[in-house]
Structures are given as structure tokens and as C-alpha cells.
Design a protein around this motif. Structure first.
Motif, PDB file in Angstrom:
ATOM      1  N   ALA A 138       0.874  -1.249   0.029  1.00 26.96           N
ATOM      2  CA  ALA A 138      -0.089   0.025  -0.015  1.00 26.96           C
ATOM      3  C   ALA A 138       0.869   1.094   0.048  1.00 26.96           C
ATOM      4  CB  ALA A 138      -0.992   0.068   1.272  1.00 26.96           C
ATOM      5  N   ALA A 139       1.851   0.942   0.884  1.00 29.77           N
ATOM      6  CA  ALA A 139       2.893   2.440   1.022  1.00 29.77           C
ATOM      7  C   ALA A 139       3.349   2.576  -0.402  1.00 29.77           C
ATOM      8  CB  ALA A 139       3.797   2.013   1.757  1.00 29.77           C
TER       9      ALA A 139
ATOM     10  N   PRO B 278       1.412  11.379   3.863  1.00 24.59           N
ATOM     11  CA  PRO B 278       1.361  11.080   5.216  1.00 24.59           C
ATOM     12  C   PRO B 278       0.960   9.639   5.446  1.00 24.59           C
ATOM     13  CG  PRO B 278      -0.703  12.126   4.464  1.00 24.59           C
ATOM     14  CD  PRO B 278       0.280  12.210   3.277  1.00 24.59           C
ATOM     15  N   LEU B 279       1.332   9.050   6.823  1.00 22.32           N
ATOM     16  CA  LEU B 279       1.073   7.645   7.106  1.00 22.32           C
ATOM     17  C   LEU B 279      -0.330   7.494   6.887  1.00 22.32           C
ATOM     18  CD1 LEU B 279       3.250   6.965   9.986  1.00 22.32           C
ATOM     19  CD2 LEU B 279       3.388   6.277   7.652  1.00 22.32           C
ATOM     20  N   ARG B 280      -1.388   8.496   7.351  1.00 19.07           N
ATOM     21  CA  ARG B 280      -2.684   8.202   7.190  1.00 19.07           C
ATOM     22  C   ARG B 280      -3.193   7.868   5.866  1.00 19.07           C
ATOM     23  NH1 ARG B 280      -2.269  14.069   7.785  1.00 19.07           N
ATOM     24  NH2 ARG B 280      -3.087  15.282   6.010  1.00 19.07           N
TER      25      ARG B 280
ATOM     26  N   GLU C 229      -5.047   3.275   2.597  1.00 18.10           N
ATOM     27  CA  GLU C 229      -4.870   2.376   1.649  1.00 18.10           C
ATOM     28  C   GLU C 229      -4.804   1.140   1.751  1.00 18.10           C
ATOM     29  OE1 GLU C 229      -4.030   1.838  -2.828  1.00 18.10           O
ATOM     30  OE2 GLU C 229      -4.546   3.506  -1.755  1.00 18.10           O
ATOM     31  N   ALA C 230      -4.202   0.720   3.006  1.00 19.09           N
ATOM     32  CA  ALA C 230      -3.962  -0.511   3.610  1.00 19.09           C
ATOM     33  C   ALA C 230      -5.090  -0.990   4.380  1.00 19.09           C
ATOM     34  CB  ALA C 230      -2.537  -0.634   4.321  1.00 19.09           C
ATOM     35  N   GLY C 231      -6.057  -0.319   4.808  1.00 20.54           N
ATOM     36  CA  GLY C 231      -7.080  -0.764   5.626  1.00 20.54           C
ATOM     37  C   GLY C 231      -6.574  -0.851   7.289  1.00 20.54           C
TER      38      GLY C 231
END
Length: 217
Positions: free
Chosen positions: A16-17, A29-31, A36-38
Motif C-alpha cells: 500500500a505504501a 502522510p502515514l494516514r 490504502e492498507a485498511g
């Protein structure tokens, strides 16, 4: 080479990253990665420790994918070309991540590019040994030039087209592949100059430079 599906939460987050950083840049951002990753941003920190550590995990994974694909393609060029062309849509997140890493500049970009050069030295050496690629007078210089040229062209294409979403990114990279595959294969297979006069003159020049330049050295 067949890309394996994520089998753990950490791998799901890493994939996802790669997609998010490829679309939005390394400053995303991490959010955004969490969405994206759930998962939650806290879960990402729990598994990776920090955003920098997540970047490093993405770097290592993307470099490994590229290294394996290149090694397979360089040592078995004819058999794998159509397979790689068919895989291009699945490779878009990795290609975009590479382009964003180069565009980011600074120490991260220098380190990332150097890793790509180091990896290329290995698979080009394998290809030379297999008789697929001609040897070079200076393999290190050739590999660095080819790597930096490819990365620069890719980063330029994304800068000029500036895709706004994932669909545009896929289309942009597909156009990039379609427009570069023929000239690259033609140049690499047939060459560009009709004879080797310029190369021979240059090799003579660097092997025995004029006295004026020797005095200045």
C-alpha cells in the motif's frame, strides 16, 4: 518472474505504501498509507517503527523486484520480453515509486540510485557472461550511464505529464513504455553510429592524451 501477493499485514502495508508514495510522492502522510492498507496509522508505527523505516522497507522491496526482473530479462531477453510487457500494469506502482524516489532528490535519491547501479552491475555481469550483452571497456561507467539515463527519462516523463490519479499514472507509464521500447531495443541491438571511428579515436585520445593536457594534469 511472478509477483507474489502479500501474505502478512506488514507486506500489505508495504505494498500500500509503494502505491501511495508512487502516486503522491514520498511526502505522503502515514494516514494515506493506512487508508490504502485498511489499517490504522498506529498499526503501521507498531510494525515498522517510523515513516523512515517504512520508506526503507519499500526501497528494499522495490529494488528486489527490479533486480529480479532485470536479471531474468537480461539473461533470457527473448523469452521474457513479452511476459514483461504483459506485466506492465502490475508493475506501475513500482515504476512510479522509483520515479518519485528520484524526484525527491537529496540523500535518499542518491542512495536509491546507487543501489540501482550496484544491482545493475550484478545482472549486467551475468548477461555478459551469458553472451547476451557485449562487454564494455568500463562496465561501471556504462552501467551508471544507462541507469541514470533511464531514471532521468522516467522522472522527466512523470514531471511533464503530471498524472493526477492512479488511472492517469497507469496511462502515462504505458505511453512511456510504448514510446521507448522500440528505440531502446533498436539502439541496444543495432547501435547508432554506422562505424566505430569515433570510439577508436576517443580510446586513442584517453590512452595517449595530448602533451598539453598531460602537463596540466
Amino acid at each position: 518472474m511472478r509477483l507474489a501477493a502479500p501474505s502478512t499485514t506488514a507486506e500489505t502495508i508495504r505494498e500500500a505504501a509503494v502505491r501511495v508514495f508512487g502516486r503522491e510522492g514520498l511526502g505522503a502522510p502515514l494516514r494515506s498509507v493506512a487508508a490504502e492498507a485498511g489499517v490504522s496509522a498506529g498499526r503501521i508505527v507498531q510494525l515498522f517503527g517510523s515513516k523512515d523505516a517504512l520508506h526503507r522497507a519499500c526501497d528494499e522491496h522495490v529494488l528486489a523486484v527490479v533486480r529480479d526482473l532485470k536479471r531474468e530479462g537480461m539473461t533470457d531477453a527473448g523469452a521474457s520480453l513479452l511476459t514483461r510487457l504483459a506485466m506492465v500494469d502490475g508493475l506501475v506502482p513500482y515504476v512510479a515509486y522509483i520515479a518519485r524516489s528520484v524526484q525527491a532528490g537529496g540523500e535518499h535519491a542518491r542512495t536509491f540510485v546507487q543501489h540501482m547501479v550496484d544491482d545493475a552491475m550484478g545482472y549486467v555481469a551475468d548477461a555478459v557472461a551469458a553472451g547476451v550483452v557485449r562487454p564494455s571497456h568500463d562496465e561501471g561507467a556504462r552501467v551508471r550511464y544507462l541507469t541514470e539515463s533511464a531514471l532521468g527519462h522516467l522522472a522527466l516523463r512523470l514531471s511533464l505529464d503530471a498524472p493526477r490519479d492512479g488511472d492517469e499514472l497507469v496511462a502515462c507509464l504505458r505511453r512511456h513504455l510504448d514510446s521507448t521500447t522500440l528505440p531502446l531495443l533498436e539502439l541496444f541491438t543495432q547501435g547508432f553510429l554506422a562505424d566505430r571511428r569515433m570510439l577508436d579515436e576517443y580510446l586513442m585520445y584517453v590512452g595517449d592524451p595530448p602533451a598539453r593536457e598531460q602537463a596540466q594534469a
